[in-house]
Design an enzyme around this catalytic site. Structure first.
Site, PDB file in Angstrom:
ATOM      1  N   GLU A  32       0.823  -1.261  -0.119  1.00 38.03           N
ATOM      2  CA  GLU A  32      -0.044  -0.080  -0.084  1.00 38.03           C
ATOM      3  C   GLU A  32       0.849   1.272   0.007  1.00 38.03           C
ATOM      4  OE1 GLU A  32      -0.446  -2.708   1.643  1.00 38.03           O
ATOM      5  OE2 GLU A  32      -2.295  -3.602   1.207  1.00 38.03           O
ATOM      6  N   HIS A  75     -11.661  -5.602   7.734  1.00 41.92           N
ATOM      7  CA  HIS A  75     -12.667  -5.451   6.781  1.00 41.92           C
ATOM      8  C   HIS A  75     -13.791  -4.461   6.993  1.00 41.92           C
ATOM      9  CE1 HIS A  75     -10.212  -8.967   5.816  1.00 41.92           C
ATOM     10  NE2 HIS A  75     -10.301  -8.853   4.365  1.00 41.92           N
TER      11      HIS A  75
END
Ligand SMILES: Cc1ncc(C[n+]2csc(CCOP(=O)(O)OP(=O)(O)O)c2C)c(N)n1
Lengths: 334, 399
Positions: free
Chosen positions: A65, A134
């Site tokens: 990322e 999540h």
């Protein structure tokens, strides 16, 4: 800037359509992220883009990322408009160093010589039964960083219009996608073309007189539902969809609260240190003499996001919103 | 090692099942050509030096002399309070200068916080290059003007930027190369890893130069990395690693020039480790005697990059005493001019605080800007009682 678009059916397809239109109109728009190419992203938002524009415009990156956002910085330095996909809210955290130290600051530190038109798309929030990492609502972290725009659509129209606006913006935009609304169908203003207007304006989703529910993203449908349910009790609730957390539309929010005299802020991220505190403070500062009750907050609990089988207890739902409305304790008309 | 009592085959009744072998594994890249030579590449003092272009040698030399003087002058400015902090690159000038001179105009340099000198050698106004360290603003120059990215304070975070820029340039069809500088400590950061990996996978036209100066503040390389050398790290990513004597300006220039050419030809990135030494403390605020022996510093003095170059050029007749004097005079003039310009107080507009946060000012920032403007006007207005009187009195009156 207003464009007419074919009405997409769901928020997911609206986002996809926005990406495709932006890429078709502007060759400097590049999409990059994990699995965005062949797979079309785990939520299929980028489906078909690599096939249509080639894998140099829609690029499967290594799994990193910081690397994704860091290379996007360099690409933006060279005149591209990168649209980065973070796979899930809690997996964007490795990129925070790049986001905070460089993306948010580059324009400022170079006195405007090096703006970074980067859009960071982050699927966020809970309610989809995701396992740990999540379902985070990370908006407070982004809001606390000067130099970023932070926006989140709640409708299919806004998904299209706001993503187009984010990509067109010369500033970095953190574009939070409420993942539990990905499959929601168009339900507002279905006959009008999606409007693409600059970021920063809140809208009143429902007119009312008794109190204002101030909310955004995944909590907007919850508040609209609560407003419908409240009618039975004789409460006529106004619902303001913020759409943009940074910049913040004080005017629309304050005007609404001055009309209704009462306000509840509703969001699913944690309450302590969360966006609601900032919003309540702003409302109090501006509307103190119009307020007939303290500004209340209905937020997620101050806990790490719970496992999926317990998340329904954590997420603010209609009942919790109605309870808060009841706590506003207004004098009854009788 | 303890043997397990029964193997799968011995279990009563278990059918002997041999797993089908996986498809034959092949290394994707032959690692041999990627491996660095065990000894750092050197040119000075070897016959290879004879082949070097005298014009380039003289340019390198002049810049080395100026660079050394720049370092001592900037350090002196910290003592006079004219510079908030200065991380000196004394001892590392060969790396700084070679990094700047190896690039074409259209190429980009991505410096770390220690690399003011590389930025200046690339043509940046010395005062503008010091803006960050002076503390009057963060970046004092337009990065596009000389294609020098803002000096980066968070370590290694500028490396992925270099990769992204080089990648974007190639996508646009421009033969631009990005050269990124990082210290030995910076190679431990995650962004170093991610940048090298992206660069190799994308075959981005980028060159990474690690200036291994022995220490990350106080931490020696042995506590930083267990790799055979930092250049060896390249192999795992699938790019060549090169070791070079970082005090040998010709060698650094040669190795970087090869890497830049390679990148420009579309053959991908290179990791270069320059072995050098930081002669000064980490910054003017650091006490290097706490973590290193003076004997070590003295030993490196014999390998001074400026002196090495000077000796070579004198011996080969490319330079004479007159040339040495001229270079020193040029450097002195530069230092005098820098001193003089740094002695003027910078003119700052406090309203600039709000000007460049966003393309368009938000209402929130506009309100805050109005507050500051009112404060500034009040303090400029003698009638307000603030200006002209001492702060204490004014505050007392108000209470
Ligand atoms: C991400 C990050 N962590 C810590 C620091 C504080 N810091 C500044 S310089 C430095 C040492 C850097 O060492 P090295 O990379 O070897 O470069 P050198 O100082 O030797 O040039 C540290 C730890 C920083 N700037 N950035």
């Amino acid at each position: 800037m207003t464009t007419t678009a074919v009405k997409p059916a769901t928020m997911a397809s609206a986002l996809q359509r926005a990406l495709r239109d932006a890429m078709a109109e502007d060759p400097t728009v590049h999409v990059l992220g994990e699995d965005v190419g062949t797979l079309g992203g785990v939520f299929r938002i980028t489906d078909g883009l690599a096939a249509e524009f080639g894998d140099e415009r829609c690029t499967d990156t290594p799994l990193a990322e910081a690397g994704i956002l860091g290379t996007a910085v360099g690409m933006a330095m060279y005149g591209l408009r990168p649209v980065v996909e973070m796979q899930f809210d809690a997996f964007a955290y490795p990129s925070f160093e790049q986001l905070i130290s460089h993306v948010a600051k580059m324009r400022n530190r170079t006195r405007g010589a090096m703006p970074l038109p980067i859009t960071v798309r982050v699927p966020y929030g809970g309610g989809i039964g995701g396992v740990e990492h999540h379902s985070d609502s990370s908006e407070a972290y982004y809001m606390a960083t000067a130099g970023l725009h932070v926006v989140t659509p709640a409708t299919v129209d806004d998904a299209y219009g706001m993503l187009r606006a984010a990509i067109a913006s010369d500033d970095p935009v953190v574009f939070l996608e409420p993942k539990r609304l990905y499959w929601s169908k168009a339900q507002w203003s279905p006959d009008e073309p999606a409007a693409v207007e600059p970021i920063g304006r809140a809208v009143v989703r429902r007119r009312g007189t008794s109190a204002t529910l101030i909310t955004y993203g995944p909590s907007v449908p919850v508040c609209l539902e609560a407003a419908e349910a409240a009618r039975a009790e004789g409460w006529d609730l106004e619902v303001v969809d913020l759409r943009s957390l940074v910049p913040f539309d004080d005017e629309t929010v304050a005007a609404s609260v001055r009309r209704t005299g009462r306000a509840v802020v509703v969001h699913e991220s944690t309450g302590f240190g969360g966006p609601g505190g900032e919003i309540a403070a702003r409302v109090t500062e501006r509307c103190f003499h119009h307020l007939e009750a303290p500004v209340l907050r209905v937020a997620g609990f101050d806990i790490p996001y719970p496992p999926p089988m317990l998340e329904k207890h954590h997420l603010p739902g209609v009942d919790r919103v109605l309870d808060a409305v009841a706590r506003l304790q207004w004098e009854t008309e009788s | 090692m303890k043997k397990s009592s029964t193997s799968v085959q011995e279990l009563p009744g278990a059918a002997v099942r041999r797993p089908t072998p996986p498809p034959a594994w092949q290394p994707r890249t032959d690692p041999a050509p990627l491996l660095p030579d065990p000894e750092p590449f050197r040119v000075l003092g070897t016959p290879a030096a004879a082949g070097a272009d005298p014009a380039l040698l003289l340019r390198l030399y002049t810049e080395l002399v100026r660079g050394r003087r720049y370092n001592t002058q900037a350090t002196a400015l910290t003592k006079q309070g004219r510079l908030a902090v200065y991380p000196s690159s004394t001892g590392q000038e060969a790396c700084e200068v070679a990094a700047a001179l190896v690039l074409e105009d259209r190429d980009w340099l991505f410096p770390s916080y220690r690399d003011t000198l590389a930025a200046v050698a690339r043509g940046l106004d010395p005062v503008q290059a010091l803006t960050l360290l002076r503390g009057d603003w963060h970046t004092g120059y337009d990065p596009h003007e000389h294609r020098v990215a803002p000096l980066s304070t968070p370590l290694a975070t500028q490396l992925p930027h270099a990769v992204g820029l080089a990648h974007a340039a190639r996508l646009k069809g421009d033969d631009v190369v990005a050269l990124a500088l990082v210290g030995d400590g910076g190679t431990s950061e995650g962004d170093f890893h991610e940048a090298l990996n992206f660069a190799a996978v994308w075959r981005a036209p980028v060159v990474f130069l690690v200036q291994n100066n022995g220490f990350a503040i106080s931490v020696p390389l042995a506590k930083q990395s267990a790799a055979p050398s930092l250049a060896h790290k390249a192999v795992g990513y699938g790019m060549p690693g090169r070791l070079v004597d970082g005090n040998d300006a010709i060698a650094v220039h040669t190795v970087l020039a090869e890497a830049v050419d390679r990148a420009r030809r579309g053959e991908g990135p290179t990791l270069v480790e320059a072995v050098t030494y930081r002669m000064d403390a980490h910054t003017n605020a650091d006490d290097a005697t706490r973590y290193r022996e003076d004997a070590e510093v003295q030993a490196w003095r014999a390998h001074d990059p400026v002196k090495l170059m000077e000796r070579e050029l004198l011996e080969r007749g490319v330079l004479d005493e007159d040339g040495v004097r001229k270079a020193a005079e040029g450097a002195e003039a530069m230092a005098a001019r820098l001193r003089e310009r740094m002695n003027a107080d910078p003119e700052l507009d406090p309203m600039d605080l709000f000007t460049h946060v966003y393309a368009e000012q938000t209402t929130q920032l506009a309100e805050q800007a109005a507050l500051l403007r009112a404060e500034l006007e009040a303090s400029a207005d003698p009638a307000s009682g603030d200006a002209g009187s001492t702060g204490g009195e004014a505050a007392g009156e108000r209470r």
